[in-house]
Design an enzyme around this catalytic site. Structure first.
Site, PDB file in Angstrom:
ATOM      1  N   ARG A 256       0.973  -1.091   0.188  1.00  0.00           N
ATOM      2  CA  ARG A 256       0.309  -0.152  -0.284  1.00  0.00           C
ATOM      3  C   ARG A 256       1.087   0.678  -0.283  1.00  0.00           C
ATOM      4  O   ARG A 256       1.592   1.737   0.757  1.00  0.00           O
ATOM      5  CB  ARG A 256      -0.717   0.267   1.128  1.00  0.00           C
ATOM      6  CG  ARG A 256      -1.259   1.074   1.490  1.00  0.00           C
ATOM      7  CD  ARG A 256      -2.607   1.137   2.484  1.00  0.00           C
ATOM      8  NE  ARG A 256      -1.690   0.858   3.528  1.00  0.00           N
ATOM      9  CZ  ARG A 256      -0.988   1.258   4.864  1.00  0.00           C
ATOM     10  NH1 ARG A 256      -1.012   2.230   5.052  1.00  0.00           N
ATOM     11  NH2 ARG A 256      -0.601   0.533   5.985  1.00  0.00           N
ATOM     12  N   HIS A 260      -2.991   4.442   5.242  1.00  0.00           N
ATOM     13  CA  HIS A 260      -3.727   3.184   5.711  1.00  0.00           C
ATOM     14  C   HIS A 260      -5.502   4.551   4.975  1.00  0.00           C
ATOM     15  O   HIS A 260      -5.929   3.621   4.222  1.00  0.00           O
ATOM     16  CB  HIS A 260      -3.980   3.196   7.031  1.00  0.00           C
ATOM     17  CG  HIS A 260      -5.603   2.311   6.891  1.00  0.00           C
ATOM     18  ND1 HIS A 260      -5.276   0.738   7.387  1.00  0.00           N
ATOM     19  CD2 HIS A 260      -6.531   2.459   8.001  1.00  0.00           C
ATOM     20  CE1 HIS A 260      -6.886   0.310   7.419  1.00  0.00           C
ATOM     21  NE2 HIS A 260      -6.839   1.030   8.208  1.00  0.00           N
ATOM     22  N   TYR A 269       5.047   4.266  11.165  1.00  0.00           N
ATOM     23  CA  TYR A 269       5.425   2.773  11.211  1.00  0.00           C
ATOM     24  C   TYR A 269       6.552   2.221   9.830  1.00  0.00           C
ATOM     25  O   TYR A 269       6.831   1.347  10.389  1.00  0.00           O
ATOM     26  CB  TYR A 269       4.205   2.160  11.627  1.00  0.00           C
ATOM     27  CG  TYR A 269       2.883   2.537  10.488  1.00  0.00           C
ATOM     28  CD1 TYR A 269       3.231   2.001   9.241  1.00  0.00           C
ATOM     29  CD2 TYR A 269       2.351   3.218  10.983  1.00  0.00           C
ATOM     30  CE1 TYR A 269       1.905   2.029   8.597  1.00  0.00           C
ATOM     31  CE2 TYR A 269       1.335   4.004   9.953  1.00  0.00           C
ATOM     32  CZ  TYR A 269       0.931   2.750   8.786  1.00  0.00           C
ATOM     33  OH  TYR A 269       0.178   2.819   8.192  1.00  0.00           O
TER      34      TYR A 269
END
Length: 355
Positions: A256, A260, A269
């Site tokens: 991705r 998100h 992260y």
């Protein structure tokens, strides 16, 4: 044409592929390359899908969508798997699979109704053979297995494709769905789009299994590990799985590129170097390079597809830039076929408060 391979409960150690990241063909792949017309359509749909995705992301920033989970970088999984479906098969998507829906023919305005904050289901599932976009993780896996099993009981030649992320494999619903699929030999294909993260949780903190595909053996379900950024390979393995008439677990390794959702800060992260490494494996560029090298895709056709994608994006803007007046009373419609006492009381209380 897709070759028929011996189906194994165990996946290969390395992901199956047909195209290398630079677009060069894999000469020793056990998969057969799809026909040229299929490859051109896969390319066209991915270009349109990516433009749709970037447009939806922009509309979210403008306040036209409440939230949008981008699937940029995962187009090969969504387009390749959906185009492998037969017209009478069913798709069971998640909230991140809007590109899959528009590829299946769902109107983009209806596709984005859920993410706009309108109706939970803005399209007719029976018209397109697409189940509701699933927001809770993994619940659509059970829907797909139940549907596929019922179709078999009724003697129908119908298969189901259920899309899920790596995070959904940690849910109990996925275990139950795979278990029932294995026992019933239900014609359902589980396509796990393993993009490395369940929001911010890396795969290493979810499972100790060597691959997610390896879990299929515990359910007696044949499993496949595939390069999820190779649209030709994704199409081939999904079509092969659908033709098998039984259950298959497919893990597609992908990534991705965007956060998100618009509410996520992915820099907390993962590193920019990690993202850059996956940009170098872009699924659209890969099929583009292969078709160009073979003389199937020239500048004129690229321009034609790009113009079609821009027209599609313009239609999305036009649909989403219309202001709608919503009646709060519709919150209580279509919850139950016959409204319950509590639902009627809540509707009456809201009407009284609004009055």
């Amino acid at each position: 044409m897709v070759a028929t391979r011996e189906r194994s409960l165990l996946p290969t150690e390395e992901p199956l592929s047909l195209l290398r990241k630079d677009g060069a063909p894999v000469t020793d792949s056990p998969l057969a390359m799809p026909d040229d017309d299929v490859l051109l359509e896969l390319h066209r749909r991915m270009v349109i899908g990516r433009r749709f995705d970037t447009q939806a992301t922009a509309l979210t920033k403008q306040g036209r969508l409440a939230v949008y989970p981008s699937s940029r970088g995962q187009e090969a999984c969504e387009v390749g798997s959906v185009l492998a479906l037969r017209s009478h098969d069913w798709l069971f998507p998640t909230y991140r699979d809007s590109v899959a829906l528009v590829t299946r023919g769902v109107d983009p305005g209806e596709t984005l109704t859920l993410l706009q904050g309108g109706w939970h289901l803005g399209y007719d599932p029976y018209e397109h053979r697409v189940g509701p976009q699933c927001t809770p993780l993994a619940t659509n896996t059970l829907h797909a297995v139940g549907f596929a099993h019922a179709a078999r009981v009724k003697g129908e030649d119908t298969a189901a494709l259920v899309l899920l992320g790596d995070g959904a494999t940690s849910e109990g619903d996925t275990h139950e769905a795979l278990n029932f699929a294995g026992v019933w030999r239900a014609p359902v294909v589980f396509l796990v789009q393993n993009n490395g993260y369940a929001i911010s949780v890396p795969l290493s903190k979810q499972t100790a299994a060597p691959t997610l595909a390896a879990k299929g053996v515990g359910y007696g379900v044949p499993s496949v590990l595939v390069d999820g950024n190779d649209v030709a390979a994704v199409y081939a393995v999904v079509r092969e799985a659908l033709d098998s008439g039984g259950p298959t677990l497919i893990e597609a390794l992908t990534y991705r590129i965007e956060a998100h959702t618009n509410a996520d800060d992915a820099t907390r992260y993962r590193t920019s170097d990690e993202v850059a490494a996956w940009l170098d494996r872009d699924p659209v560029d890969r099929i583009d390079a292969y078709l160009t090298a073979r003389g199937l895709l020239d500048a004129a056709r690229k321009a034609e597809v790009a113009a079609e994608a821009e027209d599609f994006a313009a239609s999305v803007r036009a649909k989403l830039n219309v202001d709608h007046e919503y009646d709060p009373a519709t919150l209580f419609e279509h919850v139950y076929a016959t409204p319950t006492t509590h639902l009627r009381e809540q509707a009456a209380a809201l009407a009284e408060e609004l009055a």
